[in-house]
Write an enzyme that holds these catalytic residues in place. Sequence first.
Site, mmCIF file in Angstrom:
data_model
loop_
_atom_site.group_PDB
_atom_site.id
_atom_site.type_symbol
_atom_site.label_atom_id
_atom_site.label_comp_id
_atom_site.label_asym_id
_atom_site.label_seq_id
_atom_site.Cartn_x
_atom_site.Cartn_y
_atom_site.Cartn_z
ATOM 1 N N TRP A 100 0.969 -1.179 0.014
ATOM 2 C CA TRP A 100 0.011 0.096 -0.061
ATOM 3 C C TRP A 100 0.873 1.189 0.116
ATOM 4 O O TRP A 100 0.399 2.223 -0.715
ATOM 5 C CB TRP A 100 -1.094 -0.118 1.240
ATOM 6 N N ASP A 167 -1.608 6.625 6.561
ATOM 7 C CA ASP A 167 -2.877 5.569 6.096
ATOM 8 C C ASP A 167 -3.094 4.683 7.207
ATOM 9 O O ASP A 167 -2.106 4.031 7.451
ATOM 10 C CB ASP A 167 -2.146 4.983 4.748
ATOM 11 N N LYS A 191 -11.877 -2.117 6.594
ATOM 12 C CA LYS A 191 -11.081 -3.081 7.474
ATOM 13 C C LYS A 191 -11.130 -3.088 8.837
ATOM 14 O O LYS A 191 -11.288 -3.958 9.553
ATOM 15 C CB LYS A 191 -9.466 -2.390 7.454
HETATM 16 C C1 PLP Z 1 -6.870 -2.063 2.081
HETATM 17 C C2 PLP Z 1 -5.834 -1.071 1.891
HETATM 18 C C3 PLP Z 1 -5.716 0.180 1.211
HETATM 19 C C4 PLP Z 1 -6.508 0.179 -0.164
HETATM 20 O O1 PLP Z 1 -8.056 0.374 0.451
HETATM 21 P P1 PLP Z 1 -9.247 0.350 -0.705
HETATM 22 O O2 PLP Z 1 -10.333 1.003 0.018
HETATM 23 O O3 PLP Z 1 -9.358 -0.889 -1.335
HETATM 24 O O4 PLP Z 1 -8.774 1.424 -1.996
HETATM 25 C C5 PLP Z 1 -4.861 1.157 1.359
HETATM 26 N N1 PLP Z 1 -4.024 0.834 2.290
HETATM 27 C C6 PLP Z 1 -4.083 0.028 3.357
HETATM 28 C C7 PLP Z 1 -3.074 -0.065 4.735
HETATM 29 C C8 PLP Z 1 -4.871 -1.008 3.100
HETATM 30 O O5 PLP Z 1 -4.969 -1.913 4.063
#
Ligand code: PLP
Length: 355
Positions: A100, A167, A191
Amino acid sequence: MKKHNFSAGPCILPQSVLKKASEAVINFNGIDLSLIEISHRSKDFVDVMERARSLVLEIMQLENKGYQVLFLQGGASLEFLMVAYNLMNTKAAYLNTGTWSSKAIKEAKLFGEVVEVASSKDLNFSYIPKNYTIPSDVDYFHCTSNNTIFGTQMNQFPSVDCVNVCDMSSDIFSRRMDFSQFDLIYAGAQKNMGPAGTTLVVVKEEILGKVNRPIPAMLDYKVHISKDSMYNTPSVFAVYVSMLTLEWLISIGGIAAIEDVNEKKAELIYTEIDRNPLFTGFVKNKEDRSKMNATFNLIDEKHAPAFNTLWTEAGINGLKGHRSVGGYRASMYNALPVESVEVLVQVMQELERNS
Ligand SMILES: *Cc1c(COP(=O)(O)O)cnc(C)c1O
């Protein structure tokens, strides 16, 4: 019976939340209409958006500190570029801790120079780099607090002089931290907060409006802020279910309470991974191990068919590791009960006994 859901995302949500959400889809607030068939400008929904936004600040203890909360669309993946679009003039610093982070870096490079301050790519992202320096002339620093795929997590954050971006898609609201050290936090809901379809952005308003480029309205945090996160039709269902999950979190005692549960689950699984001679943990540095996603492998693949049968029969779902790591990944987000981890540990012990 409900399965033990270790899915990495979209992931488990509290059963009480799913029940309330399903009721709201049929008859929301007793208004004889569905949540998903009323105007997002109706008072019933505007109240949901307002409540969701204020719960986020309450849980993060960021009230009256200049932060704004947005529920956007496009996933965390769109934030990879929105962050750069809104914050980068010439140069930004990124810590590369996995897939990511790498994707975020790739998008940021479209807008200027990216300084990769450190990377753990050399060992397939199985650790968190430390002891790097962040140049003083960057517009912002970006890191990923939890690396969902590889199962590493930052347990310490660098002290940062510039704008600080994180993030937190896969560990938001899972542990106590000083959220005010960050100027912008984003997280895809699916998540640890709700269903797929919305992305949480918490941003300190004073960092915005400092780039020279024109920004398309839909990508401009200031536009979304000025419209109270309703510039266009928000993802009403995802925002509502996120709101319910935040209410659930507060009802069980907030981040402090869930952190205790999350530590207990992590302790259970990692103790077994380290003890059981059939398994090995993917992340060797204990302090880098994720409390959300535990990655592990069988030492001898010949046990894979027996193990897969055992956990499937035990009602476990979503244990298969990401293709870039292989093996297994137990994602233990907030709503996963301790009992589910106990079942997984029992299965690992049973495999050992049978082998
Ligand atoms: C799953 C994830 C993403 C991507 O998320 P989307 O909503 O599918 O774009 C980005 N960063 C992390 C840390 C993730 O676990």
